[in-house]
Design an enzyme around this catalytic site. Sequence first.
Site, mmCIF file in Angstrom:
data_model
loop_
_atom_site.group_PDB
_atom_site.id
_atom_site.type_symbol
_atom_site.label_atom_id
_atom_site.label_comp_id
_atom_site.label_asym_id
_atom_site.label_seq_id
_atom_site.Cartn_x
_atom_site.Cartn_y
_atom_site.Cartn_z
ATOM 1 N N PHE A 59 0.827 -1.124 -0.038
ATOM 2 C CA PHE A 59 0.133 0.025 0.102
ATOM 3 C C PHE A 59 0.986 1.265 0.248
ATOM 4 O O PHE A 59 0.498 2.531 0.245
ATOM 5 C CB PHE A 59 -1.182 0.089 1.088
ATOM 6 C CG PHE A 59 -0.337 0.117 2.457
ATOM 7 C CD1 PHE A 59 0.279 0.887 3.172
ATOM 8 C CD2 PHE A 59 -0.243 -1.314 3.262
ATOM 9 C CE1 PHE A 59 0.938 0.799 4.252
ATOM 10 C CE2 PHE A 59 0.222 -1.462 4.558
ATOM 11 C CZ PHE A 59 0.927 -0.737 4.884
ATOM 12 N N ARG A 87 -0.413 6.249 21.342
ATOM 13 C CA ARG A 87 -0.921 4.844 20.506
ATOM 14 C C ARG A 87 -2.119 4.559 21.163
ATOM 15 O O ARG A 87 -3.182 4.131 20.380
ATOM 16 C CB ARG A 87 0.157 3.917 20.676
ATOM 17 C CG ARG A 87 1.335 4.293 20.040
ATOM 18 C CD ARG A 87 1.349 4.277 18.502
ATOM 19 N NE ARG A 87 0.793 3.231 17.736
ATOM 20 C CZ ARG A 87 0.860 3.046 16.303
ATOM 21 N NH1 ARG A 87 1.362 3.764 15.686
ATOM 22 N NH2 ARG A 87 0.365 2.062 15.996
ATOM 23 N N THR A 93 -4.980 0.500 13.872
ATOM 24 C CA THR A 93 -4.794 0.914 12.742
ATOM 25 C C THR A 93 -6.051 1.039 11.652
ATOM 26 O O THR A 93 -6.239 1.919 11.153
ATOM 27 C CB THR A 93 -3.638 0.107 11.746
ATOM 28 O OG1 THR A 93 -2.556 -0.021 12.732
ATOM 29 C CG2 THR A 93 -3.092 0.703 10.532
ATOM 30 N N ARG A 104 -9.456 6.757 16.292
ATOM 31 C CA ARG A 104 -9.884 5.888 15.016
ATOM 32 C C ARG A 104 -11.278 5.286 15.148
ATOM 33 O O ARG A 104 -11.849 5.388 13.907
ATOM 34 C CB ARG A 104 -8.620 4.793 14.907
ATOM 35 C CG ARG A 104 -7.458 5.695 14.064
ATOM 36 C CD ARG A 104 -6.262 4.780 14.383
ATOM 37 N NE ARG A 104 -5.120 5.295 13.380
ATOM 38 C CZ ARG A 104 -3.835 4.957 13.342
ATOM 39 N NH1 ARG A 104 -3.569 3.670 14.167
ATOM 40 N NH2 ARG A 104 -2.917 5.096 12.663
ATOM 41 N N ASN A 114 -7.012 6.993 8.045
ATOM 42 C CA ASN A 114 -7.415 6.774 9.788
ATOM 43 C C ASN A 114 -6.838 7.760 10.542
ATOM 44 O O ASN A 114 -6.825 7.618 11.563
ATOM 45 C CB ASN A 114 -6.684 5.218 10.149
ATOM 46 C CG ASN A 114 -5.228 5.204 9.723
ATOM 47 O OD1 ASN A 114 -4.575 6.448 9.298
ATOM 48 N ND2 ASN A 114 -4.552 4.182 10.187
ATOM 49 N N HIS A 117 -1.508 9.692 12.676
ATOM 50 C CA HIS A 117 -0.225 9.118 12.795
ATOM 51 C C HIS A 117 0.057 9.178 14.214
ATOM 52 O O HIS A 117 0.156 10.404 14.780
ATOM 53 C CB HIS A 117 1.011 9.671 11.659
ATOM 54 C CG HIS A 117 2.255 9.130 11.968
ATOM 55 N ND1 HIS A 117 2.672 7.707 11.586
ATOM 56 C CD2 HIS A 117 3.280 9.679 12.821
ATOM 57 C CE1 HIS A 117 3.844 7.669 12.175
ATOM 58 N NE2 HIS A 117 4.230 8.500 12.839
#
Length: 140
Positions: A59, A87, A93, A104, A114, A117
């Site tokens: 991707f 995180r 993800t 997310r 999403n 980062h």
Amino acid sequence: MATTRTFSIIKPDATRRNITGAVVKMLEEAGLRVVASKRIHMTREQAEGFYAVHRERSFFGELVDFMISGPVVVQVLEGEDAMQRNRDIMGATNPANAAPGTIRKELAESIEANTVHGSDSDENAAIEIAYFFKPEEIVG
Ligand code: ADP
Ligand code: MG
């Protein structure tokens, strides 16, 4: 637990939908402080360099195209164990797998678009912060 810094990007899907404030609110409510922030439109070279670790993944091309499809907000976040805290509030993800209450789950559009980062280690956080910010731009 020490106060540390991590690197964050609010991605083009979020700037396009005018929800950067909603993202920052969730980061702040998770105990993180934005100590540096700027809205930029990455060049292809910048995005390819930033995601160089992913260049062999299927991707990669689409990810770079997406990341330069609109402006982003690059940020330095500070807090107790900032990398892990960020995180945790980001979520998985793929938003379909993300826990309720995470950025997310609540805001992301897809596994690619999403919304955010976040660095995945303290070591990478330092590298990613230095990729976008001069020390004097991190103002606390
Ligand atoms: P994370 O952002 O959670 O650390 P990765 O580092 O594995 O995830 O991937 C980097 C980014 O690449 C993801 O945030 C997402 O935008 C994109 N991505 C990851 N996996 C896929 C996939 N299977 N298809 C399309 N885009 C993906
Ligand atoms: Mg990653």
